[in-house]
Design a protein around this motif. Sequence first.
Motif, PDB file in Angstrom:
ATOM      1  N   ASP A  36      37.699  29.160  36.775  1.00 49.48           N
ATOM      2  CA  ASP A  36      37.666  30.611  36.540  1.00 49.48           C
ATOM      3  C   ASP A  36      37.816  31.429  37.823  1.00 49.48           C
ATOM      4  OD1 ASP A  36      35.206  29.904  37.533  1.00 49.48           O
ATOM      5  OD2 ASP A  36      34.106  31.370  36.317  1.00 49.48           O
ATOM      6  N   ALA A  37      37.791  30.753  38.987  1.00 47.87           N
ATOM      7  CA  ALA A  37      37.962  31.485  40.247  1.00 47.87           C
ATOM      8  C   ALA A  37      39.380  31.324  40.797  1.00 47.87           C
ATOM      9  CB  ALA A  37      36.953  30.982  41.276  1.00 47.87           C
ATOM     10  N   VAL A  59      39.430  33.624  33.511  1.00 49.05           N
ATOM     11  CA  VAL A  59      39.071  33.846  34.920  1.00 49.05           C
ATOM     12  C   VAL A  59      37.933  34.853  35.015  1.00 49.05           C
ATOM     13  CG1 VAL A  59      41.318  33.274  35.907  1.00 49.05           C
ATOM     14  CG2 VAL A  59      40.875  35.609  35.148  1.00 49.05           C
ATOM     15  N   SER A  60      37.118  34.680  36.051  1.00 53.11           N
ATOM     16  CA  SER A  60      35.985  35.586  36.240  1.00 53.11           C
ATOM     17  C   SER A  60      36.324  36.711  37.217  1.00 53.11           C
ATOM     18  CB  SER A  60      34.777  34.803  36.748  1.00 53.11           C
ATOM     19  OG  SER A  60      35.133  34.078  37.908  1.00 53.11           O
ATOM     20  N   HIS A  61      37.477  36.577  37.918  1.00 50.16           N
ATOM     21  CA  HIS A  61      37.862  37.630  38.851  1.00 50.16           C
ATOM     22  C   HIS A  61      38.830  38.603  38.169  1.00 50.16           C
ATOM     23  CE1 HIS A  61      41.898  35.910  39.398  1.00 50.16           C
ATOM     24  NE2 HIS A  61      41.303  34.734  39.397  1.00 50.16           N
ATOM     25  N   LYS A  62      39.240  39.614  38.894  1.00 55.30           N
ATOM     26  CA  LYS A  62      40.099  40.657  38.311  1.00 55.30           C
ATOM     27  C   LYS A  62      41.324  40.898  39.193  1.00 55.30           C
ATOM     28  CE  LYS A  62      38.085  42.126  34.514  1.00 55.30           C
ATOM     29  NZ  LYS A  62      38.848  42.062  33.255  1.00 55.30           N
ATOM     30  N   THR A  63      41.972  39.825  39.622  1.00 53.07           N
ATOM     31  CA  THR A  63      43.122  39.988  40.506  1.00 53.07           C
ATOM     32  C   THR A  63      44.331  39.239  39.956  1.00 53.07           C
ATOM     33  OG1 THR A  63      41.619  40.094  42.379  1.00 53.07           O
ATOM     34  CG2 THR A  63      43.942  39.745  42.889  1.00 53.07           C
TER      35      THR A  63
END
Lengths: 98, 336
Positions: free
Chosen positions: B57-58, B122-126
């Motif tokens: 998720d990263a 994914v846990s990020h927003k990019t």
Amino acid sequence: MKHRYLKNVSTLTLQAEKCIGCGLCAEVCPHNVFTLNERKARIADKDACMECGACALNCPSQALGVHAGVGCAAAIIQSWFTGKEPTCGCSDDGGGCC
Amino acid sequence: MKTNAQITAQRRLPAPPTVSTRLTLRDRLGAWRVRWGIGRMRYTVEPGLYAVGTPNDASPVLVSANYKLTFDSLRRELSGVDCWLLILDTKGINVWCAAGKGTFGTRELVARIEKTRLARYVSHKTLILPQLGASGVSAHEIKKQTGFTVTYGPVRAEDIKAFLAAGSKANPKMRAVRFNLWDRLVLTPMELVPTTKVSLMVFGALFLLNLFAKRPFGLYDFLAYAVAVLIGTVLAPLLLPILPGKSFAFKGWFIGALGTAGIAWACGWFAPPDLLLGIGYMLALPAHAAYLAMNFTGSSTYTSPSGVLKEMKIALPFILPALAAGIILILIKAFI
């Protein structure tokens, strides 16, 4: 060798007072048209502009304007016959675009 | 920490297909075929989310187009990288052209993020987009509509690993579009192949004329025509930066005139009784090469629509009358 095309044709404009200095125009420009000075964008090489429109589309403060389109003779000829905006043919019979 | 409910929800997510970073012989043959225009518009992959390596998720999310040539040239650069590929439906068109048409665009990206439920993988927003996608995608609109931040990556897939290693920072070299000899060479088959239809019509017409002509068209006429076409579609693109002038049409005309003059001189068409033929070919063939070279503007990486329009407005009033006058002289010579 750097390719240079016709001079004084690009429709690119920058309203400096609207610029917030984010620098995204310089980042997306494929031909290094912009420089960033003291958090203000400046058009440094207007004749290198190919009017792809990436800078204007990504400018969050609408400081940039350009009549964007495809620089493709076949597409322009086709648009004369169809009366539509020139777009890249990109089909089996559509010339050598892309 | 994740709650149990979140973990259960994640378990229920389908695992996206994993893609290899190695190209097979079949991929390479496929690339060669489409470069020659064979099945070029059907060379696609299914849009959606793909895994490269074992992403978690990263892991970074790379966005690209569903032209298989694009997809392949991206994945082959990703050996040893764990990431997600979000493939947009660009109807089998490469990133830059699709961005110009708007299919590699804000709306499609927003829709694809939702359809693939990317936010649950994914846990990020990019999102990392190819830089040339920027002419179709508005980064601040994506942020507003999906919460994802767009980072523009390098122009070329070959720089993606270095870009990731540098903490998603592109150097000026990664940001600049280039158009070197090799870049131009791989495009020339798609300049040449579409001209065959017109050439076959020309040959058909000459064959019919030969039934009545006093001076039938022969091997050297064919040679002169073929050389002009090759000059306009292959040689002019290859020699582009060293040919005189800025306009593509002039570059094509210049080298077309050299080639035609060479052949006409060797064939003795610059002296009576064939002078009319020589003048006819000198009018028609360089003009034809100029027209073909002008069409290479669409394949080039640096011509603006305003510039191309200006070039055409200047060039066409020369090209079309020269073609017409040349053809008339050649026909006169054939029949009297």
